[in-house]
Design a protein around this motif. Structure first.
Motif, PDB file in Angstrom:
ATOM      1  N   MET A   1      19.710  -9.479  -0.967  1.00 27.62           N
ATOM      2  CA  MET A   1      19.411  -8.831   0.233  1.00 27.62           C
ATOM      3  C   MET A   1      19.904  -9.710   1.595  1.00 27.62           C
ATOM      4  O   MET A   1      20.354 -10.293   1.794  1.00 27.62           O
ATOM      5  N   ILE A   2      19.766  -8.296   2.474  1.00 26.91           N
ATOM      6  CA  ILE A   2      20.624  -8.614   3.581  1.00 26.91           C
ATOM      7  C   ILE A   2      19.428  -9.360   4.709  1.00 26.91           C
ATOM      8  O   ILE A   2      18.237  -9.282   4.984  1.00 26.91           O
ATOM      9  N   SER A   3      20.622 -10.464   5.199  1.00 25.52           N
ATOM     10  CA  SER A   3      19.651 -11.546   6.368  1.00 25.52           C
ATOM     11  C   SER A   3      18.813 -10.138   7.766  1.00 25.52           C
ATOM     12  O   SER A   3      19.707  -9.531   7.811  1.00 25.52           O
ATOM     13  N   ALA A   4      18.379 -10.984   8.237  1.00 26.69           N
ATOM     14  CA  ALA A   4      17.618 -10.446   9.062  1.00 26.69           C
ATOM     15  C   ALA A   4      18.926 -10.222  10.692  1.00 26.69           C
ATOM     16  O   ALA A   4      19.125  -9.852  11.221  1.00 26.69           O
ATOM     17  N   ASN A   5      19.817 -11.346  10.712  1.00 30.20           N
ATOM     18  CA  ASN A   5      20.621 -11.484  11.431  1.00 30.20           C
ATOM     19  C   ASN A   5      21.894 -10.375  11.528  1.00 30.20           C
ATOM     20  O   ASN A   5      21.714  -9.714  12.040  1.00 30.20           O
ATOM     21  N   GLU A   6      22.442  -9.947  10.017  1.00 27.06           N
ATOM     22  CA  GLU A   6      23.283  -8.834   9.733  1.00 27.06           C
ATOM     23  C   GLU A   6      22.510  -7.509  10.209  1.00 27.06           C
ATOM     24  O   GLU A   6      23.337  -7.073  10.734  1.00 27.06           O
ATOM     25  N   PHE A   9      22.816  -6.786  14.060  1.00 31.27           N
ATOM     26  CA  PHE A   9      23.875  -7.130  14.497  1.00 31.27           C
ATOM     27  C   PHE A   9      24.146  -5.452  14.324  1.00 31.27           C
ATOM     28  O   PHE A   9      24.646  -5.021  15.217  1.00 31.27           O
TER      29      PHE A   9
ATOM     30  N   ILE B  77      18.977 -17.878   3.251  1.00 31.12           N
ATOM     31  CA  ILE B  77      17.836 -16.798   3.789  1.00 31.12           C
ATOM     32  C   ILE B  77      16.568 -16.268   3.081  1.00 31.12           C
ATOM     33  O   ILE B  77      16.752 -16.232   1.710  1.00 31.12           O
ATOM     34  N   VAL B  78      15.626 -16.181   3.674  1.00 32.96           N
ATOM     35  CA  VAL B  78      14.308 -16.382   3.367  1.00 32.96           C
ATOM     36  C   VAL B  78      14.052 -15.110   2.648  1.00 32.96           C
ATOM     37  O   VAL B  78      13.856 -13.810   3.268  1.00 32.96           O
ATOM     38  N   GLY B 118      14.031 -12.758   5.287  1.00 33.14           N
ATOM     39  CA  GLY B 118      15.039 -11.884   6.159  1.00 33.14           C
ATOM     40  C   GLY B 118      15.985 -13.272   6.629  1.00 33.14           C
ATOM     41  O   GLY B 118      16.794 -13.235   7.331  1.00 33.14           O
ATOM     42  N   GLN B 119      14.922 -14.054   7.386  1.00 37.80           N
ATOM     43  CA  GLN B 119      15.150 -14.655   7.940  1.00 37.80           C
ATOM     44  C   GLN B 119      16.593 -16.045   7.060  1.00 37.80           C
ATOM     45  O   GLN B 119      16.165 -16.320   6.542  1.00 37.80           O
ATOM     46  N   ALA B 120      16.950 -16.712   7.763  1.00 34.89           N
ATOM     47  CA  ALA B 120      17.767 -17.641   8.204  1.00 34.89           C
ATOM     48  C   ALA B 120      17.938 -19.586   7.937  1.00 34.89           C
ATOM     49  O   ALA B 120      17.612 -19.273   9.153  1.00 34.89           O
ATOM     50  N   LEU B 152      17.727 -20.685  11.805  1.00 35.30           N
ATOM     51  CA  LEU B 152      18.436 -19.594  12.669  1.00 35.30           C
ATOM     52  C   LEU B 152      18.116 -18.511  12.667  1.00 35.30           C
ATOM     53  O   LEU B 152      18.248 -18.275  12.456  1.00 35.30           O
ATOM     54  N   ASP B 153      17.675 -19.256  14.264  1.00 36.84           N
ATOM     55  CA  ASP B 153      17.552 -17.657  15.060  1.00 36.84           C
ATOM     56  C   ASP B 153      18.733 -16.343  15.203  1.00 36.84           C
ATOM     57  O   ASP B 153      20.082 -16.355  14.398  1.00 36.84           O
ATOM     58  N   GLU B 154      17.908 -15.794  15.836  1.00 34.65           N
ATOM     59  CA  GLU B 154      18.505 -13.663  15.184  1.00 34.65           C
ATOM     60  C   GLU B 154      19.941 -13.614  16.125  1.00 34.65           C
ATOM     61  O   GLU B 154      20.106 -12.766  16.183  1.00 34.65           O
ATOM     62  N   SER B 155      19.999 -14.483  16.979  1.00 34.03           N
ATOM     63  CA  SER B 155      20.936 -14.393  17.895  1.00 34.03           C
ATOM     64  C   SER B 155      22.308 -14.871  17.835  1.00 34.03           C
ATOM     65  O   SER B 155      23.517 -13.650  17.566  1.00 34.03           O
ATOM     66  N   GLY B 156      21.952 -15.024  16.742  1.00 35.51           N
ATOM     67  CA  GLY B 156      23.989 -15.478  15.547  1.00 35.51           C
ATOM     68  C   GLY B 156      23.863 -14.712  14.656  1.00 35.51           C
ATOM     69  O   GLY B 156      23.028 -14.059  13.760  1.00 35.51           O
ATOM     70  N   TYR B 157      25.470 -13.945  14.425  1.00 34.81           N
ATOM     71  CA  TYR B 157      25.130 -13.576  13.081  1.00 34.81           C
ATOM     72  C   TYR B 157      25.825 -14.298  11.780  1.00 34.81           C
ATOM     73  O   TYR B 157      26.026 -15.616  12.028  1.00 34.81           O
ATOM     74  N   ILE B 158      25.633 -13.059  10.378  1.00 33.11           N
ATOM     75  CA  ILE B 158      25.919 -14.473   9.648  1.00 33.11           C
ATOM     76  C   ILE B 158      26.651 -13.743   8.504  1.00 33.11           C
ATOM     77  O   ILE B 158      26.922 -12.649   8.107  1.00 33.11           O
ATOM     78  N   TRP B 198      26.694 -18.850  10.071  1.00 36.46           N
ATOM     79  CA  TRP B 198      25.872 -18.935  11.696  1.00 36.46           C
ATOM     80  C   TRP B 198      26.568 -18.313  12.368  1.00 36.46           C
ATOM     81  O   TRP B 198      27.414 -19.421  12.519  1.00 36.46           O
TER      82      TRP B 198
END
Lengths: 299, 269, 221
Positions: A1-6, A9, B77-78, B118-120, B152-158, B198
């Protein structure tokens, strides 16, 4: 599963025409081609990280009863977990079926290979051409890379020369007689467009949005895309296949636009195949000292 | 220091009598024969203390697949919820680990964290017994505070890197990579020993706070977040992606090529 | 015949290697330890999923037989107790193999074993010891290593021999596959001769692993 962050972005950068690997939206990845110097019809092709090997082989077989004048041609595109653990070794998944069908439609059903030319003795002996595509590494674009590699291998392949004496078919060894290439009627090229819609359903239905599209998606991009379209065309400006299986609706005029845009890539890829095959031919010619065998050569 | 490369089947040739030996990664003690053997190919490290009473033996090697060990710092990742626990994915296709909803600072039965698929999270492996489910937690067990763990909020890239490189970034305080990157831009980073990083440069991807609140109210999970469209956001977005590209490339180049690579990574786009 | 090896060739696999010996070319991927399917899971050790795919056509019983041989070998070498309830997936894909008639699987088996070794090392899977295999043929008592297809078809017997390697020396005989017409004396003689050959293969292994580790730590000053 791809992270919400990726995901976020990816979408946000695509909105601004930026891709993770700093390509343009309509840019394909760099192509690497290996052609076997010893055999005919074995190639390894990679686009970025996606890697495919294709082998073409020929054998003499009995034709189908309802098609006595036609040879047999089949493409086998099983995907093992070597490409990615996404693919099961023992069960054929939906993605796998779709990839196989689209490649088959593009090449086999568009009559890229002249089947009647494979006939040896009508009704009893024909050439059976088998294509084995092995997907070694998956980073998106299996359809595009797969069909490209299959077409390259088919154009490179040569089957042994034969002669018929009193109903007996004699197969001449490749070392004894120059083998003969297949008769390729046209070279279909598949291009996959991926669509992304960072909009709500209402916005899409209202139609005040513009589709974001990208060519040759990577695995991550394939994972977040909302729809895809495969266009298969050839250099003669013929449309062979359009495949859009659900997903986000796209504007009809966009279809025409993408088709027109794709032509440049079709031309480029077809020329690329021609150039590498020419180079291989030249190298074999020099290595095998074939000049000595020519009619005009001094003896 | 001369490096000794050891591969499975080699003798460790270390003294184990009269000295307390701790074995680390790449070393295996056969439970039947009680023999200590190297189980993977790598650079052998033997560290003996001054009094010659204790020694640590391990091999340094690279791999891509993470095997959880207690007290490791990881990014997960959840991917789901079972009862009062989150299912967390540390790597694709790996067995999921569990994160209890109670393993957050100030969490109670009523005051639960609200994580979405999807959240980290940045977390510590609290229990790693391979025969049973592995557990992680987002709390510092000593202070009971967050200790830097949590969402780890969504302002950062993983993105992913090899495990040996992740260890270098996290454990070697004098590594040159982050310093080189810092010469180019400001950034915030979280490094998971499971090969996930991240990162955000500047403000990263700015999410408009008010908008997100609105979004939470309607149930549609697919609704995308509204993103701040001011000019600086594009700059930070590009810088974050460039930084990720740079760190990814670092794994495959010699240290002397770093500066060149940095320029290259930031020039693209 | 010299071996050509490349490790880490596939980005999507945890470990991979490509090996070329003569006209046999094989690529192997190793994934794991990962989550097994429910029916594969073993409570106290790792399960192995081994798939062999031919260079041409679809897998047949011939590949199944090879899979079985490879599994019987690897399940004692991999320290499976280290990864309980996990899955290790090994896919061996032949890219080219000599000979159209599929009669001999000698060179294939030996290449698959040697390639699997590199891929397992690349994936950092725990192993009890190293191992190396050779394929040999005997023709009128003449010992020939890595026979070509033509030599195989003219030989009296052919053998695949795999030894465990400890401290650079061949230690235990792990696998012996013999086919054809041979005497007891001949087979013992062949095993004895193969000790040195397996050790030679191992010297190559050490060299390639050294290079691989240098590459893995290329960023280290």
């Amino acid at each position: 599963m791809i992270s919400a962050n990726e995901r976020l972005f990816l979408i946000e950068s695509l909105k601004n025409g930026i891709r993770q690997d700093s390509r343009k939206l309509d840019q394909l990845r760099e192509t690497h081609i290996y052609i076997s110097p010893e055999e005919y019809g074995y190639v390894e092709v990679s686009w970025g990280h996606t890697k495919v090997s294709v082998r073409v082989s020929a054998a003499i077989d009995k034709p189908f009863e309802d098609r006595p004048f036609e040879g047999i041609f089949s493409i086998n595109c099983d995907i093992s977990s070597m490409a990615s653990q996404k693919f099961d070794n023992y069960k054929v998944g939906n993605d796998e079926v779709l990839i196989g069908r689209i490649i088959e439609k593009a090449i086999r059903r568009s009559n890229a290979v002249d089947l009647e030319n494979l006939c040896i003795v009508a009704g009893s002996k024909v050439w059976k051409i088998q294509v084995d595509a092995n997907f070694l590494n998956y980073d998106g674009g299996l359809i595009d890379v797969g069909s490209f590699a299959v077409m390259l291998a088919l154009q490179h392949f040569k089957k042994p020369d034969i002669s018929i004496e009193d109903d007996v078919v004699i197969v001449h060894d490749v070392d004894q007689r120059q083998p003969v290439p297949l008769s390729i009627l046209h070279v279909p090229v598949c291009l996959t467009y991926s669509f992304f819609t960072p909009y709500t359903r209402e916005q899409i239905l209202k139609g005040d949005t513009e589709e974001i599209w990208a060519m040759d998606a990577t695995m991550k991009e394939e994972e977040v895309r909302d729809g895809m379209l495969v266009i298969t065309m050839n250099k003669n400006r013929e449309l062979i296949q359009l495949s859009k299986n659900g997903g986000v609706p796209i504007d009809a005029s966009l279809l025409v636009e993408l088709g027109m845009k794709g032509m440049q890539e079709v031309d480029r890829l077809t020329d690329m195949m021609r150039d590498v095959l020419k180079k291989d031919e030249k190298e074999r010619y020099e290595r095998g000292n074939l000049k000595l065998l020519e009619v005009g050569a001094a003896r | 220091m001369s490096q000794r490369i050891i591969i499975p089947g080699d003798s460790l040739s270390i003294e184990t009598e009269g000295i307390k030996t701790s074995i680390g990664p790449g070393i295996y003690k056969n439970p039947k024969s009680q023999k200590v053997i190297p189980s993977s190919a790598g650079i052998l490290n033997v560290k003996v203390n001054k009094k010659n009473t204790n020694q640590v033996v391990y091999t340094d090697s690279n791999s891509k697949r993470y095997i959880p060990q207690a007290n490791d710092f990881v990014i997960g990742i959840v991917v789901g919820v079972i009862g009062e626990q989150y299912k967390i994915q540390l790597q694709e296709y790996s067995t999921n680990v569990l994160l209890s909803m109670m393993a957050f600072p100030n969490a109670t039965k009523k005051n639960r964290p609200n994580l979405k698929n999807g959240q980290a999270v940045y977390a510590r492996v609290s229990q790693a017994i391979p025969e049973i489910d592995i557990e992680i937690e987002c709390i510092d067990p000593v202070t009971g505070k967050d200790g830097g763990f949590g969402l780890l909020d969504e302002s950062g890239y993983i993105f992913d890197v090899n495990l040996n490189f992740a260890r270098e970034l996290l454990f070697n305080p004098s590594n040159i990579f982050l310093e080189t990157l810092a010469s180019r831009c400001q950034f915030e980073i979280a490094i998971g020993i499971n090969g996930k990083i991240w990162i955000k440069c500047g403000d990263g991807l700015k999410i408009d706070k008010d908008e997100t609140k609105d979004e939470k109210e309607d149930d549609d999970e697919d609704t995308p977040r509204k993103v701040d469209t001011s000019n600086s956001y594009l700059k930070d977005l590009k810088a974050t992606l460039a930084a990720a590209r740079f760190l990814t490339r670092c794994q495959f180049i010699r240290p002397e090529e770093l500066d060149n690579e940095l320029t290259e990574a930031f020039r693209a786009n | 015949m010299s071996h050509q090896v490349e490790t880490g060739v596939l980005s999507r696999s945890d470990g991979s290697a490509q090996l070329t010996i003569g006209s046999t070319k094989v690529i192997t991927s190793v994934n794991g330890p990962t989550e097994p399917k429910a029916r594969q899971e073993l409570p106290n050790l790792a399960s192995l999923e081994i798939v062999i795919r031919p260079a041409q056509g679809l897998p047949t019983t011939r590949e199944k037989l090879l899979e079985d041989k490879l599994r019987s070998l690897l399940q004692t070498i991999i320290i499976r107790y280290k990864y309980p309830r996990q899955l290790i997936q090994i896919v061996v894909q032949f890219l080219s193999s000599e000979g159209k008639s599929n009669v001999f699987t000698n060179n294939e088996l030996s290449a698959a074993i040697n390639c699997a070794f590199y891929a397992l090392i690349d994936a950092n899977i725990a192993l009890n010891y190293s191992f190396a295999a050779v394929s040999v043929s005997l023709n009128e008592g003449k010992y020939l290593k890595d026979p070509a297809w033509k030599q195989l078809s003219e030989s009296d017997s052919h053998h695949v021999i795999c030894f465990s390697i400890q401290d650079g020396k061949a230690e235990k005989l792990l696998l012996l596959e013999s086919q054809g017409d041979f005497s007891e004396e001949e087979v013992f003689d062949t095993i004895a001769k193969s000790v040195a050959e397996c050790e030679k293969v191992h010297q190559d292994q050490r060299k390639f692993i050294g290079e691989k580790i240098d590459r893995d730590f290329i960023w280290k000053a």
